[in-house]
Scaffold this active site. Structure first.
Site, mmCIF file in Angstrom:
data_model
loop_
_atom_site.group_PDB
_atom_site.id
_atom_site.type_symbol
_atom_site.label_atom_id
_atom_site.label_comp_id
_atom_site.label_asym_id
_atom_site.label_seq_id
_atom_site.Cartn_x
_atom_site.Cartn_y
_atom_site.Cartn_z
ATOM 1 N N SER A 1 4.453 2.769 -4.076
ATOM 2 C CA SER A 1 3.714 1.935 -3.129
ATOM 3 C C SER A 1 4.430 0.649 -2.723
ATOM 4 O O SER A 1 5.467 0.696 -2.091
ATOM 5 C CB SER A 1 2.341 1.650 -3.718
ATOM 6 N N HIS A 2 3.882 -0.500 -3.158
ATOM 7 C CA HIS A 2 4.433 -1.790 -2.743
ATOM 8 C C HIS A 2 5.547 -2.267 -3.675
ATOM 9 O O HIS A 2 6.115 -3.327 -3.461
ATOM 10 C CB HIS A 2 3.311 -2.833 -2.715
ATOM 11 N N ASP B 1 2.832 -1.466 3.638
ATOM 12 C CA ASP B 1 3.632 -1.372 2.413
ATOM 13 C C ASP B 1 4.452 -0.076 2.444
ATOM 14 O O ASP B 1 4.441 0.663 3.429
ATOM 15 C CB ASP B 1 2.756 -1.469 1.161
ATOM 16 N N ASP C 1 4.271 2.934 1.194
ATOM 17 C CA ASP C 1 3.656 4.233 1.476
ATOM 18 C C ASP C 1 2.597 4.138 2.579
ATOM 19 O O ASP C 1 1.844 5.088 2.799
ATOM 20 C CB ASP C 1 3.070 4.852 0.203
ATOM 21 N N ASP D 1 -0.228 2.652 3.017
ATOM 22 C CA ASP D 1 -1.688 2.612 2.864
ATOM 23 C C ASP D 1 -2.215 1.176 2.921
ATOM 24 O O ASP D 1 -3.409 0.961 3.054
ATOM 25 C CB ASP D 1 -2.157 3.341 1.592
ATOM 26 N N ARG D 2 -1.321 0.184 2.815
ATOM 27 C CA ARG D 2 -1.773 -1.205 2.920
ATOM 28 C C ARG D 2 -1.495 -1.770 4.299
ATOM 29 O O ARG D 2 -0.622 -1.280 5.016
ATOM 30 C CB ARG D 2 -1.023 -2.081 1.920
ATOM 31 N N GLU E 1 -10.202 -3.545 -0.070
ATOM 32 C CA GLU E 1 -9.814 -4.306 -1.246
ATOM 33 C C GLU E 1 -9.095 -5.568 -0.790
ATOM 34 O O GLU E 1 -8.452 -5.575 0.264
ATOM 35 C CB GLU E 1 -8.857 -3.497 -2.118
ATOM 36 N N LYS F 1 -6.765 4.464 1.287
ATOM 37 C CA LYS F 1 -6.714 3.374 2.253
ATOM 38 C C LYS F 1 -5.656 3.725 3.297
ATOM 39 O O LYS F 1 -4.782 4.546 3.037
ATOM 40 C CB LYS F 1 -6.439 2.045 1.565
#
Ligand code: VG1
Ligand code: CO
Length: 581
Positions: free
Chosen positions: A124-125, A300, A302, A304-305, A387, A400
């Site tokens: 992810s991040h 990010d 992947d 999703d953010r 979130e 997300k």
């Protein structure tokens, strides 16, 4: 059709293969140890059970970080050996986390079958590259992350695993070209289908938003736009959606070529790590920009953010989800029939709660991590959720969704600027209007990354112990500042899932104040080294004459209380956090 055999390979357990908030994340050098990845993948197959794995269709892809390509080949060979019927791989192994979730839910094979689950390869991040992080997580048939029942079972199996199955003689599959490659094994045919997932994703987004209306906004000379993928997988989708479909200029895309090491950066869309975008939007003190775009956003690794910015203006993620919820029905076609309910993670500010109350919507507060929203959505109880950690989404999938959030904002902006004749309604206008209606939740998060794990544990234990006497706490607080309200409740957050009744305890330490202020302390579950302490600070202001302050000024008293009450410096040796958002 090439034939393959199944080998049973002896192995011994590795320590620490426990999935955290969102999968197993470790340094690449840990993942690269012989049999390390294999143990985790086989443990996942065993946890799911042979009856679920045999004949299954699995998605295997990720954010393209270093080691992904090797990992994909290993997982293909292990899937074949475990009796999986077919594996779907994104072109070049790339698929964003939300795209995977959508593919599991919507894609149909030629014979009518759908995916049963997915291995998503991402940390992810977290940064990528030979000396940085790799990660893997399993998502279920509903498109959402495996629930704790499954991840605990996977972990248990990793502690006793003795062998794994692999088709060693299966040749590597070329994942750089679209097409199906078929093989024959002891249980019959096995297919690897490489496809371009952007097409499915564009279709999904078009079924949710008013693309025509957004296109009109983007082509208006009044409106300027900028998107930073931080060299993550979002870049692939950004070009297709923002440029090809919506007509944004190529030059409005920053860092949209995915790289195995994210260009050496930290693919985390916040004010600290999305430096280039922050400067371009006029938010950098050292690099002032004379004419920033009206709208900026980042993703990010992947995808999703999301971080949403206006001209010289930062939208907190907690405000973002509240504003999307407040405007969804009027602006976004997918929600025109109404919202089923809304939800936020516990440390996220209560801005969404106020909207839910005003609009008389069902509301849920869940622990950190997206897996908790999925049950509510499957039960038809929640449409929009978010979130504070730059995650926003809806029930169109079970993850997300970074690009969804950007499109949601663009659709709201487009709706508010429908006639485009007068002065542009900006991101800042929308946020200030929201505060004027609902009040403002001043909010900040302090992260202390990679601190000594035992110091972090002691700090948490100290905070729990303090909660046994609120009188004592209030004495300490009053000694630190006389301008904060009283602590009226202290606990460790525990969640009982309203759908399946499962209980998740120790989900963060809360101090709740009389005036609605909150302090929350949590240990991160996504780090790969040491411990990360997160401190969340929030204060609600209803008085319209007081909602225009600088967030840092408004929160200064509570910050001082939080740091002194927790003895942050004493326990961590840190005089300042690594990241403030
Ligand atoms: C962090 C965030 C959490 C998020 C998780 C996964 O977890 O705080 O809100 O769901 O990352 O996001 P933690 O345990 O480190 O606080 V992602 O985009 O990294 O999959
Ligand atoms: Co992510």
């Amino acid at each position: 059709m090439a034939m393959f055999k199944v080998s049973r390979v002896e192995t011994t357990p590795f320590e620490g293969q426990k999935p955290g908030t969102s999968g197993l994340r470790k340094k690449v050098k840990v993942f690269k140890q012989p049999k390390y990845l294999e143990n985790f993948v086989q443990s996942t197959f065993n946890a799911l059970g042979a009856e679920k794995v045999r004949g299954a269709t699995l998605v295997v892809s990720g954010d393209g970080r270093y080691f992904s390509k090797d990992a994909i080949q290993i997982i293909i060979k292990m899937s074949a050996a475990n009796g999986v019927r077919r594996v779907w791989v994104g072109l070049n192994g790339l698929m964003s986390t939300p795209a995977v979730s959508g593919v599991i839910r919507d894609r149909v094979a030629a014979d009518g079958s759908k995916a049963n689950g997915a291995f998503i390869l991402t940390a992810s991040h977290n940064p990528g590259g030979p000396t940085e992080d790799f990660g893997i997580k399993y998502n279920m048939e509903n498109g959402g992350p495996a629930p704790e029942g499954i991840t605990n079972k996977i972990y248990e199996i990793t502690t006793t695993i003795k062998e794994y199955l692999i088709a060693e003689d299966l040749p590597d599959v070329d994942i750089s070209a679209v097409g199906v490659t078929s093989f024959t094994g002891p249980e019959g045919q096995f297919d690897v289908d490489v496809f371009d997932s952007t097409t499915d994703y564009v279709k999904l987004m078009k079924s949710i938003f008013d693309f025509q209306c957004i296109q009109k906004l983007l082509s208006s000379p009044n409106f300027t736009f900028c998107y930073d993928a931080l060299h993550g997988v979002a870049g692939v989708y950004a070009k297709r959606i923002f440029v090809d479909e919506l007509g944004a200029k190529e030059s409005s895309l920053l860092n949209c070529v995915p790289k195995e090491d994210f260009g050496g950066g930290h693919p985390d869309p916040n004010l600290t790590y999305a430096k280039e975008l922050v400067a371009r939007m006029g938010l950098s003190k050292t690099h002032p920009e004379s004419n920033p775009p009206e709208f900026g956003a980042a993703a990010d690794g992947d995808a999703d953010r999301n971080m949403v910015l206006g001209k010289r203006f930062f939208v907190t993620p907690s405000d973002s989800v509240a504003i999307i919820a407040a405007n969804a029905v009027a602006a976004i076609p997918y929600f025109s029939g109404g919202l089923k309910g809304v939800a936020r993670s516990m440390p996220t500010s209560a801005a969404l709660d106020v909207v839910a109350k005003h609009l008389n919507l069902k509301f849920f507060e869940v622990p950190t991590g997206w897996k908790f929203f999925g049950n509510l959505m499957d039960a038809g109880m929640c449409s929009v959720c978010g979130e504070e950690s730059f995650g926003t989404g809806s029930d169109h999938i079970r993850e997300k969704d970074g690009i969804w959030a950007v499109l949601a904002w663009l659709n709201i902006l487009a709706h508010k600027n429908k006639d485009l004749s007068g002065k542009l309604v900006t991101v800042e206008d929308i946020v200030r209007q929201h505060w004027a209606t609902y009040g403002r939740h001043y909010y900040t998060r302090y992260d202390y990354e990679n601190v000594d794990a035992s110091g972090a544990k002691e700090l948490m234990a100290h905070l729990v112990k303090l909660q046994s006497s609120l009188d004592e706490v209030n004495k300490i607080v009053a000694g630190i500042r006389n301008d904060v309200s009283k602590v009226v409740h202290g606990d460790e957050f525990e969640y009982k899932d309203p759908v399946d009744g499962s209980i998740s305890s120790h989900q963060g330490i809360r101090y709740l104040f009389e005036d609605g202020s909150r302090l929350v302390f949590r240990l991160s579950g996504t780090g790969s080294e040491g411990a990360t302490i997160r401190l969340y600070i929030e204060q609600y202001e209803k008085d319209a004459s007081k909602i225009g302050r600088e967030s840092a000024d408004a929160l200064a008293p509570l910050v001082e209380v939080a740091l002194k009450l927790s003895k942050m410096q004493e326990f961590t040796g840190r005089s300042a956090p690594t990241v403030i958002t």
